[in-house]
Design an enzyme around this catalytic site. Structure first.
Site, mmCIF file in Angstrom:
data_model
loop_
_atom_site.group_PDB
_atom_site.id
_atom_site.type_symbol
_atom_site.label_atom_id
_atom_site.label_comp_id
_atom_site.label_asym_id
_atom_site.label_seq_id
_atom_site.Cartn_x
_atom_site.Cartn_y
_atom_site.Cartn_z
ATOM 1 N N PHE A 21 80.924 -33.927 7.604
ATOM 2 C CA PHE A 21 81.496 -35.245 7.312
ATOM 3 C C PHE A 21 81.280 -35.561 5.839
ATOM 4 O O PHE A 21 80.144 -35.637 5.362
ATOM 5 C CB PHE A 21 80.831 -36.313 8.184
ATOM 6 C CG PHE A 21 81.463 -37.676 8.043
ATOM 7 C CD1 PHE A 21 82.690 -37.941 8.625
ATOM 8 C CD2 PHE A 21 80.834 -38.678 7.327
ATOM 9 C CE1 PHE A 21 83.285 -39.198 8.500
ATOM 10 C CE2 PHE A 21 81.411 -39.926 7.194
ATOM 11 C CZ PHE A 21 82.641 -40.187 7.785
ATOM 12 N N TYR A 55 78.449 -39.646 -6.055
ATOM 13 C CA TYR A 55 79.123 -40.575 -5.159
ATOM 14 C C TYR A 55 78.468 -41.952 -5.140
ATOM 15 O O TYR A 55 79.065 -42.921 -4.654
ATOM 16 C CB TYR A 55 79.154 -40.025 -3.729
ATOM 17 C CG TYR A 55 79.743 -38.630 -3.600
ATOM 18 C CD1 TYR A 55 80.482 -38.053 -4.632
ATOM 19 C CD2 TYR A 55 79.549 -37.888 -2.446
ATOM 20 C CE1 TYR A 55 81.005 -36.776 -4.516
ATOM 21 C CE2 TYR A 55 80.068 -36.615 -2.316
ATOM 22 C CZ TYR A 55 80.792 -36.059 -3.352
ATOM 23 O OH TYR A 55 81.299 -34.790 -3.231
ATOM 24 N N HIS A 117 76.836 -29.218 -8.826
ATOM 25 C CA HIS A 117 78.141 -29.852 -8.605
ATOM 26 C C HIS A 117 79.249 -29.164 -9.403
ATOM 27 O O HIS A 117 80.371 -29.014 -8.931
ATOM 28 C CB HIS A 117 78.074 -31.340 -8.978
ATOM 29 C CG HIS A 117 79.018 -32.186 -8.193
ATOM 30 N ND1 HIS A 117 78.712 -33.447 -7.734
ATOM 31 C CD2 HIS A 117 80.279 -31.952 -7.757
ATOM 32 C CE1 HIS A 117 79.738 -33.955 -7.068
ATOM 33 N NE2 HIS A 117 80.705 -33.070 -7.073
#
Length: 283
Positions: A21, A55, A117
């Protein structure tokens, strides 16, 4: 549903759930919605939760996870949580403090997977694994050449367990997938349904994947949604796939991709949708 059967082995002995998710959302979406959606996802059966420093929602995601632990829905060891190191913190002396900052926000003792990342050296993350702050380490947004370079780095202690990249029927990453499989590195796909169309990264005129006529026809044939077809396609290719939604009905639908199979002919047809089209221009 027995979650043990929905995991694949990583090259360091740990296991990653094949469906995750995702929690990266546009700035206009309230963070409280991320928390509620994460709770709904765990209730629906998701055990793999993907987030990142970038985020700016790890406090909310951590709260959602801890609330589901507190109410007995899951134990900490049931959850596979991924965070990511932003390049700002790529200097060796900043890597561990960056992870500790994420853990403080999450109020968790460790992450299951810590990723770079964007392409930077991996070695500085090795200490995080050795200290138990991260069970596994990997990379994100690496191409074949960058993967080859990092795998051949002299003195590399821990091979990255995965490479997380944009991957969907319009960008199926077949060459990178084959390369990663040959090196025992799992490919994790984000933007699996196209995109949330965040205007910071995505051209508003870009094609809408879930409206593709081939995908929609196949969905009708299987009596499934186009999203379920796109997700099942990745699963059968051996890609660990991430998906996000705030809609409870769609969250529940997304985890039903284990209830049907695509034929080899279906897979060939979906392979034919590839156009090397990238939604996320940030990388």
């Amino acid at each position: 549903m027995d979650q043990k059967h929905l995991r694949v082995a990583l090259n360091d002995g740990h296991f990653i759930p094949v469906l995750g998710f995702g929690t990266n959302v546009p700035n206009k979406v309230p963070k409280s919605k991320v928390m509620e959606a994460t709770k709904l996802a765990i209730d629906a059966g998701f055990r793999h939760i993907d987030s990142a420093y970038l985020y700016q929602n790890e406090e909310e995601v951590g709260l959602a996870i801890r609330s589901k632990i507190a109410d007995g829905t899951v134990k900490r060891e049931d959850i596979f949580y991924t965070s990511k190191l932003w390049p700002t913190f790529s200097k060796p002396e900043l890597v561990q403090p960056a992870l500790e900052m994420s853990l403080k926000k999450l109020q968790l003792d460790y992450v299951d997977l810590y990723l770079i990342h964007f392409p930077t050296p991996l070695q500085a993350m090795e200490k995080c694994k050795e200290l138990g702050l991260a069970k596994s380490i990997g990379v994100s947004n690496f191409n074949c050449r960058q993967m080859e370079k990092i795998l051949n780095k002299p003195g590399l202690k821990y091979k990255p367990v995965c490479n997380q990249v944009e991957c969907h029927p319009y960008l199926n990453q077949s060459k990178l997938l084959a390369f990663c499989k040959s090196k025992d590195v799992v490919l994790v796909g984000y933007c699996a349904l196209g995109t949330a169309r965040d205007e910071r990264w995505v051209d508003p005129s870009s094609p809408v994947l879930l409206e593709d006529p081939v995908l929609c026809a196949m969905a009708k044939k299987h009596q499934r949604s186009p999203a379920q077809i796109a997700l099942r396609y990745q699963l059968q290719r051996g890609v660990v796939v991430l998906v996000q939604s705030f809609n409870e009905k769609r969250i529940k639908e997304n985890i039903q991709i284990f209830e049907f199979q695509l034929t080899s002919e279906d897979m060939k047809i979906l392979d034919g949708l590839n156009r090397n089209f990238r939604y996320n221009t940030a990388d």
